[in-house]
Write a protein that holds these residues in place. Structure first.
Motif: not given
Length: 826
Positions: A469-494
């Motif tokens: 179940t944890g693996v399924c959640f990981s595959f299901l939401f990881s692409w959304l998490l990386i999208l959120l991480v990159f957007v906030t990273f790009f804004i805050g980092g710059n």
């Protein structure tokens, strides 16, 4: 970022100011006046981020961003963007953002790969359990299973720590956003109050002249007593020193007589005891030696040598005589020193009353001068130039404050959405962590209670399902998490690397100062009316160090504050009032009888006594051997004798020795201690006696001969010092007024403080936790990869093992799995 833009907009339209402050010159350090805090309510409090538990995480994130973005401030790129936006070179932008592009590439790979891998696994395992099961039991499975479970546990703990940090950072951004907006508005309001309060502050500062005026009037009312007391204070050192020396020498005379008499009496008694002890010891020595040499005395040779030393170790007849000194000091003191000292003190202590008579005219003249000075100070307000430049600044700050309300209202609404998104993302990661922990817990418990690897155990199967179940959640939401991480990273980092970093090291100010970087319409230095030799960086540093507007703006030539605040302009008449005042002092301290007594003491010969002879004889022991030690030896010998007569003789001699010790030797030792004390006292004062008496006589002659002349000089000097003190109050006020006008009421320090506050609010309090959030969430997202791998591999070990038959040639034989047979009742 919005605060910085608003602040730059405000200072861009500030018109030139025609006044410049000068360096304050402090008044006398001994003078203190308490002035009102004029302009204190207009100061902007400096903000700083309070230390917290997330500070190490902030430092780690900034170090990571320094690695990602190693390029300096892109001055050429910013210059092109500001002067000619269409000419901005895309290649320059990509080169500057190379680190972020690499991170974006990694994020894209992650964004694409994770859903595809998850979809592939789902397709491959559609007709069987995900992860399968172990086909056969081997001994190496135990080590492999434990290693996988430990790796999964450690990975899960890392994700848990990361998600906790992400929760905390996300909440920190929310907590700082509203106070940051409020502090920004408060900073703008404080700037507006500072500008609008300049006129009122000038008037209040001029009214503070009442403080030195009242202090000077109080001093003038007490001047007669104060001047007399000052004369007494200045001269009392020499007068009292002479009197105290005279007291000390008289006391030395009396003490010397006392100790000389003690020495004489003690020496006489010691010689008497010496004669008595000498005969007694001679007799005892002969008796003891005869007993110890008797052949019937056993083991007596050891005490014989000590008994032979039973004789006097001193000769008090050799003590030096003090008879001559006592004859010289007989009948002293003859003078009445107590009466002389009392009369000298009285004559000197009436100075304040004698001074008070002649000061009335001077006091009245100085009071009139204070009224004239008050009118001159009030005239400064009419010519103060900086008041003409406050209204345009005030209007610009009001507009900036109104715009900020609307801007921060919108920012608050978007912050709510950001916080909700962050909480949801962290909750998803936390759900994956819970699945891993529950899976490991159920699986570990199932393996513990399972006796046969092939037995089916519901807890182990439940653990495997939780991991899947944890693996399924990981595959299901990881692409959304990386999208959120990159957007906030790009804004805050710059924001951190492009703005905050270069704001903190003042590179932004240097960029503004460089000619050609800004369009001509944005020439802030010219709009601010800065001095020609100043730029934004230098002006910022001077303002930060407490400079006034006069020190950074081109206003000095239109108005001379130094001329207006010149001390002689207000204090010239204070120097002309005290030429005819004089006092005399003609009394004596020491009369002829007193001088004769002290001269006799000096010539008495106290310093000629042979104190070394006393000390040499006093150091010798009364008896050469220890009487108590010999008595103990005789007593011990008496206990080992076989002859009764010898026993009695030894015991008797031991007792007699103890009696001699108690009745004579101890008394002599006590007398020696008394003698030693008196000799020590006299030997201490003797070397310096001549010098001390000569010094005392010199001081007395100096006071009696120079005091009448010195009093006249001191009176004139102290009255001149009094005038300088009152002038010092005026000077202290004028210096304070100069500091207030240039540093408080018309200071530019609030501007530098506002800029620093903007950086603290935006960078330290908001951007730092913002960056800590994406960094923590990004660590969690990337650690989902090993978590997935370890979880899938671990599930095989949590399910029952299918046994199969192994070739007989193998070293191990595995049994078939025989299903359990359950009897049925019909």
């Amino acid at each position: 970022m919005g605060f910085l833009l608003l602040l730059l907009l405000a200072i861009t339209f500030i018109p030139p100011d025609p006044a410049r402050s000068q360096q304050c010159s402090g008044g006398p350090t001994s003078l203190i006046l308490q002035f009102a805090d004029v302009g204190a309510d207009q100061w902007i409090p400096a903000h700083q981020r309070a230390p917290g538990s997330l500070d190490p995480l902030y430092d780690l994130v900034q170090s990571y961003l320094d690695i990602v973005q190693q390029n300096p401030l892109p001055t050429e790129l910013l210059r092109d963007a500001l002067n000619d936006p269409p000419s901005a070179n895309t290649s320059q932008i990509l080169q500057y953002q190379a680190g972020y592009i690499i991170c974006a590439t990694i994020a894209i790979i992650y964004f694409v790969a994770m859903p595809l891998i998850g979809l592939s696994i789902c397709c491959c395992q559609r007709n069987r359990r995900c992860g399968g099961r172990v086909k056969a039991y081997r001994r190496s499975l135990l080590c492999q299973r434990n290693l996988l479970m430990l790796s999964l546990l450690l990975t899960t703990l890392v994700i848990l720590v990361g998600v906790i940090c992400a929760f905390a950072a996300n909440q920190k951004v929310k907590e700082e956003m509203e106070p940051g907006a409020r502090d920004t508005v408060n900073t703008l309001q404080a700037l507006r109050h500072h500008v609008s309060g300049i006129s009122r502050g000038v008037q209040l500062a001029l009214e503070q002249f009442a403080v030195p005026k009242e202090q000077i009037i109080r001093d003038l009312n007490n001047v007669s007593w104060n001047v007399g007391s000052t004369i007494h204070l200045v001269r009392k050192g020499s007068v009292y020193s002479a009197i105290n020396d005279m007291k000390s020498r008289v006391q030395d005379l009396q003490n010397s007589l006392h100790h000389l008499q003690i020495i004489k009496k003690t020496a006489q008694r010691l010689t008497q005891y010496q004669d008595e002890l000498e005969s007694t010891l001679r007799e005892q020595k002969q008796n003891i030696i005869s007993i110890l040499e008797d052949s019937r005395c056993s083991y007596c040779d050891s005490a014989l040598s000590r008994a032979q030393g039973l004789e006097l170790g001193v000769n008090y007849y050799k003590l030096p005589s003090v008879e001559r000194v006592l004859r010289n000091l007989h009948g002293l003191p003859k003078a009445n020193f107590s009466e002389m000292i009392q009369q000298a003190n009285h004559s000197f202590n009436i100075f304040p009353e004698r001074v008070a008579v002649k000061m009335a005219n001077v006091v009245q003249d100085l009071k009139k001068e204070m009224e004239k000075a008050m009118k001159k100070v009030q005239s400064i307000a009419d010519s103060f130039p900086i008041l003409d430049h406050t209204h345009p600044i005030y209007d610009v700050l009001v507009k900036a404050e109104n715009i900020s309300h609307t801007y921060f209202k919108e920012a608050k609404r978007y912050e709510k959405y950001r916080w909700i998104t962050g909480v949801v993302a962290c909750t998803v990661v936390l759900l994956i962590v819970i699945c891993n922990i529950l899976g490991l817990s159920f699986g570990t418990y199932g393996l513990t209670v399972r006796e046969d690897p092939s037995d089916y155990e519901s807890r182990g199967e439940a653990g495997a399902k939780m991991l899947i179940t944890g693996v399924c959640f990981s595959f299901l939401f990881s692409w959304l998490l990386i999208l959120l991480v990159f957007v906030t990273f790009f804004i805050g980092g710059n924001v951190q690397t492009l703005l905050c970093k270069h704001w903190a090291n003042q590179e932004i100010y240097k960029f503004i100062d460089t000619p050609g970087n800004l369009p001509p319409s944005m020439n802030i230095t010219q709009r601010l009316g800065l001095k020609k030799n100043l730029n934004i960086t230098t002006a910022y540093q001077q303002c930060k160090n407490g400079a006034g507007l006069w020190e950074v703006l081109q206003l000095k030539d239109t108005y001379s504050l130094s001329d207006q605040l010149s001390v002689p302009k207000y204090t010239a008449e204070f120097q002309k009032r005290l030429d005819d005042f004089n006092l005399t002092f003609e009394d004596i301290l020491l009369n002829a009888d007193g001088k004769k007594d002290l001269q006799t003491f000096k010539e008495s010969g106290v310093d000629g006594i042979d104190y070394a002879g006393f000390q040499a004889e006093i150091r010798n022991p009364v008896v050469r051997t220890s009487i108590e030690g010999l008595a103990l030896d005789l007593e011990r010998l008496s206990k080992v004798q076989s002859d009764r007569t010898v026993v009695d003789q030894l015991a008797k001699e031991s007792q007699m020795l103890l009696n001699i010790q108690n009745t004579t030797v101890d008394v002599m030792k006590e007398l020696v201690e008394n003698l030693k004390e008196s000799v020590y006292f006299l030997s201490t004062i003797a070397p310096n006696l001549q010098t001390q008496i000569n010094d005392m006589e010199t001081k007395v002659r100096f006071v009696e001969s120079t005091l009448p002349i010195d009093v006249h000089k001191i009176v004139r000097k102290e009255l001149a010092c009094f005038v300088r003190k009152e002038v010092g109050y005026v000077s202290l006020y004028l210096n304070w007024l100069r500091h207030v006008l240039t540093g408080d009421v018309a200071s530019c320090q609030p501007l530098s403080t506002a800029l620093d506050n903007g950086r603290v609010i935006l960078c330290d309090r908001i951007v730092d936790p913002w960056n800590a959030f994406w960094f923590s969430l990004g660590c969690c997202t990337f650690f989902l990869i090993p978590s997935i791998i370890f979880a899938i591999k671990t599930t095989k070990h949590l399910r029952p093992i299918r046994h199969r038959l192994i070739s007989t040639g193998s070293e191990e034989t595995y049994p078939f799995h025989i299903p359990r047979v359950t009897s049925l009742k019909l």
